[in-house]
Design an enzyme around this catalytic site. Sequence first.
Site, PDB file in Angstrom:
ATOM      1  N   ASP A   1       0.855  -1.192   0.000  1.00  0.00           N
ATOM      2  CA  ASP A   1       0.000   0.000   0.000  1.00  0.00           C
ATOM      3  C   ASP A   1       0.890   1.241   0.000  1.00  0.00           C
ATOM      4  OD1 ASP A   1      -1.692   2.112   0.664  1.00  0.00           O
ATOM      5  OD2 ASP A   1      -2.848   0.928   2.098  1.00  0.00           O
TER       6      ASP A   1
ATOM      7  N   ASN B   1      -7.730  12.165 -10.834  1.00  0.00           N
ATOM      8  CA  ASN B   1      -8.543  12.494 -12.008  1.00  0.00           C
ATOM      9  C   ASN B   1      -8.376  13.982 -12.311  1.00  0.00           C
ATOM     10  OD1 ASN B   1     -10.596  13.884 -10.324  1.00  0.00           O
ATOM     11  ND2 ASN B   1     -10.980  11.797  -9.611  1.00  0.00           N
TER      12      ASN B   1
ATOM     13  N   VAL C   1      -6.233   4.065  -5.627  1.00  0.00           N
ATOM     14  CA  VAL C   1      -5.120   4.639  -4.873  1.00  0.00           C
ATOM     15  C   VAL C   1      -5.443   6.084  -4.467  1.00  0.00           C
ATOM     16  CG1 VAL C   1      -3.765   5.382  -6.900  1.00  0.00           C
ATOM     17  CG2 VAL C   1      -2.603   4.733  -4.808  1.00  0.00           C
ATOM     18  N   ASP C   2      -6.202   6.783  -5.290  1.00  0.00           N
ATOM     19  CA  ASP C   2      -6.622   8.158  -4.974  1.00  0.00           C
ATOM     20  C   ASP C   2      -7.419   8.184  -3.663  1.00  0.00           C
ATOM     21  OD1 ASP C   2      -7.087  10.850  -5.307  1.00  0.00           O
ATOM     22  OD2 ASP C   2      -8.424  10.650  -7.034  1.00  0.00           O
TER      23      ASP C   2
ATOM     24  N   SER D   1      -3.179   4.313 -14.052  1.00  0.00           N
ATOM     25  CA  SER D   1      -4.143   3.973 -15.130  1.00  0.00           C
ATOM     26  C   SER D   1      -4.506   2.497 -15.231  1.00  0.00           C
ATOM     27  CB  SER D   1      -3.651   4.454 -16.516  1.00  0.00           C
ATOM     28  OG  SER D   1      -3.865   5.830 -16.678  1.00  0.00           O
ATOM     29  N   THR D   2      -3.917   1.651 -14.393  1.00  0.00           N
ATOM     30  CA  THR D   2      -4.188   0.212 -14.565  1.00  0.00           C
ATOM     31  C   THR D   2      -5.388  -0.288 -13.767  1.00  0.00           C
ATOM     32  OG1 THR D   2      -2.710  -0.489 -12.778  1.00  0.00           O
ATOM     33  CG2 THR D   2      -1.743  -0.281 -14.973  1.00  0.00           C
TER      34      THR D   2
ATOM     35  N   TYR E   1      -9.035   3.151 -14.855  1.00  0.00           N
ATOM     36  CA  TYR E   1      -8.807   3.684 -16.206  1.00  0.00           C
ATOM     37  C   TYR E   1      -8.450   2.608 -17.243  1.00  0.00           C
ATOM     38  CZ  TYR E   1      -9.340   8.566 -14.715  1.00  0.00           C
ATOM     39  OH  TYR E   1      -9.850   9.768 -14.247  1.00  0.00           O
TER      40      TYR E   1
HETATM   41  N1  AR6 Z   1      -1.440   1.497  -3.005  1.00  0.00           N
HETATM   42  C1  AR6 Z   1      -0.848   1.214  -4.174  1.00  0.00           C
HETATM   43  N2  AR6 Z   1      -1.524   0.915  -5.303  1.00  0.00           N
HETATM   44  C2  AR6 Z   1      -2.874   0.910  -5.225  1.00  0.00           C
HETATM   45  C3  AR6 Z   1      -3.573   1.206  -4.024  1.00  0.00           C
HETATM   46  C4  AR6 Z   1      -2.799   1.518  -2.882  1.00  0.00           C
HETATM   47  N3  AR6 Z   1      -3.356   1.825  -1.705  1.00  0.00           N
HETATM   48  N4  AR6 Z   1      -4.902   1.116  -4.275  1.00  0.00           N
HETATM   49  C5  AR6 Z   1      -5.038   0.762  -5.569  1.00  0.00           C
HETATM   50  N5  AR6 Z   1      -3.820   0.628  -6.136  1.00  0.00           N
HETATM   51  P1  AR6 Z   1      -6.635   3.244  -9.762  1.00  0.00           P
HETATM   52  P2  AR6 Z   1      -6.419   4.653 -12.334  1.00  0.00           P
HETATM   53  C6  AR6 Z   1      -3.480   0.271  -7.528  1.00  0.00           C
HETATM   54  O1  AR6 Z   1      -7.994   2.781 -10.097  1.00  0.00           O
HETATM   55  O2  AR6 Z   1      -6.596   3.390 -13.076  1.00  0.00           O
HETATM   56  C7  AR6 Z   1      -9.735   6.944  -9.142  1.00  0.00           C
HETATM   57  O3  AR6 Z   1     -11.077   6.909  -8.769  1.00  0.00           O
HETATM   58  C8  AR6 Z   1      -4.521  -0.494  -8.308  1.00  0.00           C
HETATM   59  O4  AR6 Z   1      -4.454  -1.876  -7.994  1.00  0.00           O
HETATM   60  O5  AR6 Z   1      -6.362   3.747  -8.407  1.00  0.00           O
HETATM   61  O6  AR6 Z   1      -5.328   5.586 -12.757  1.00  0.00           O
HETATM   62  C9  AR6 Z   1      -9.258   8.342  -9.522  1.00  0.00           C
HETATM   63  O7  AR6 Z   1      -9.952   9.350  -8.835  1.00  0.00           O
HETATM   64  C10 AR6 Z   1      -4.096  -0.208  -9.733  1.00  0.00           C
HETATM   65  O8  AR6 Z   1      -3.097  -1.128 -10.164  1.00  0.00           O
HETATM   66  O9  AR6 Z   1      -6.170   4.450 -10.755  1.00  0.00           O
HETATM   67  C11 AR6 Z   1      -9.543   8.375 -11.010  1.00  0.00           C
HETATM   68  O10 AR6 Z   1     -10.868   8.777 -11.275  1.00  0.00           O
HETATM   69  C12 AR6 Z   1      -3.450   1.173  -9.650  1.00  0.00           C
HETATM   70  O11 AR6 Z   1      -3.314   1.471  -8.264  1.00  0.00           O
HETATM   71  C13 AR6 Z   1      -9.328   6.954 -11.450  1.00  0.00           C
HETATM   72  O12 AR6 Z   1      -9.564   6.140 -10.298  1.00  0.00           O
HETATM   73  C14 AR6 Z   1      -4.246   2.271 -10.321  1.00  0.00           C
HETATM   74  O13 AR6 Z   1      -5.625   2.055 -10.103  1.00  0.00           O
HETATM   75  C15 AR6 Z   1      -7.910   6.716 -11.889  1.00  0.00           C
HETATM   76  O14 AR6 Z   1      -7.811   5.407 -12.388  1.00  0.00           O
END
Ligand code: AR6
Length: 201
Positions: free
Chosen positions: A35, A49, A58-59, A146-147, A150
């Site tokens: 994390d 975003n 992660v956000d 983005s994984t 997105y």
């Molecule tokens: N620590 C590390 N990695 C993480 C964590 C964490 N605590 N939580 C999730 N991940 P995403 P995106 C990974 O969806 O695709 C949001 O709502 C997760 O497994 O967080 O860029 C924003 O507000 C994945 O591999 O980001 C935007 O609207 C990676 O982080 C949108 O999602 C990215 O997943 C952005 O989407």
Amino acid sequence: MTINTKRGRQFDSSMQFFISKGWIEVLRIELLKGDITDLDIDVIVNAANSKLAGGGGVDGAIHRAGGPAIMAECDTIRSERGYLATGDAVITTGGLLKARYVIHTVGPIYSERNHSENLKLTDCYTNSLKLAQSYGLESIAFPNISTGAYGFPPEDAAILTLESVSDFLNSNPNHKFERILFISFDSKNHSIYQDLIKKYF
Ligand code: AR6
């Protein structure tokens, strides 16, 4: 190697690479699974975003752990410069996090047809590194931007990520980074990085 955090969680830190200039070790590249909000580091990068409005993934984790100060700063940034474009990066303090700062960057929403939009993933990494550098920061952790929501295919994203960070370092030989971490939340992304990393560093 396992790293114990202050909150008692454990990271599986299975790979570290040391890049040296002559006799001096200058940069450690690390792959972690865990994390990002647990990291004690100069700056963590948020997959935000364009509205800097917070969200899931992660956000959401960063805003929950960092407390309201981070969103207050995001509100100020939004009111001053409007919504961010894909690939932009802005910085706030880390609030209650152990990380001193958070860089918020907006990854592309993956599209099977719009390749040029997908390629903006590289801007996320390059602009984050430039911003961290301009603040004199020496350690930075990236999630797999983005994984998640997105929808970027993890392997393609990892290739673009490693390529852009490696290109940045090669074209900025006087950079001051001492640690660059790629942290994956899930085993699939983590093993993709483990497989690819040696091609780039
Ligand atoms: N620590 C590390 N990695 C993480 C964590 C964490 N605590 N939580 C999730 N991940 P995403 P995106 C990974 O969806 O695709 C949001 O709502 C997760 O497994 O967080 O860029 C924003 O507000 C994945 O591999 O980001 C935007 O609207 C990676 O982080 C949108 O999602 C990215 O997943 C952005 O989407």
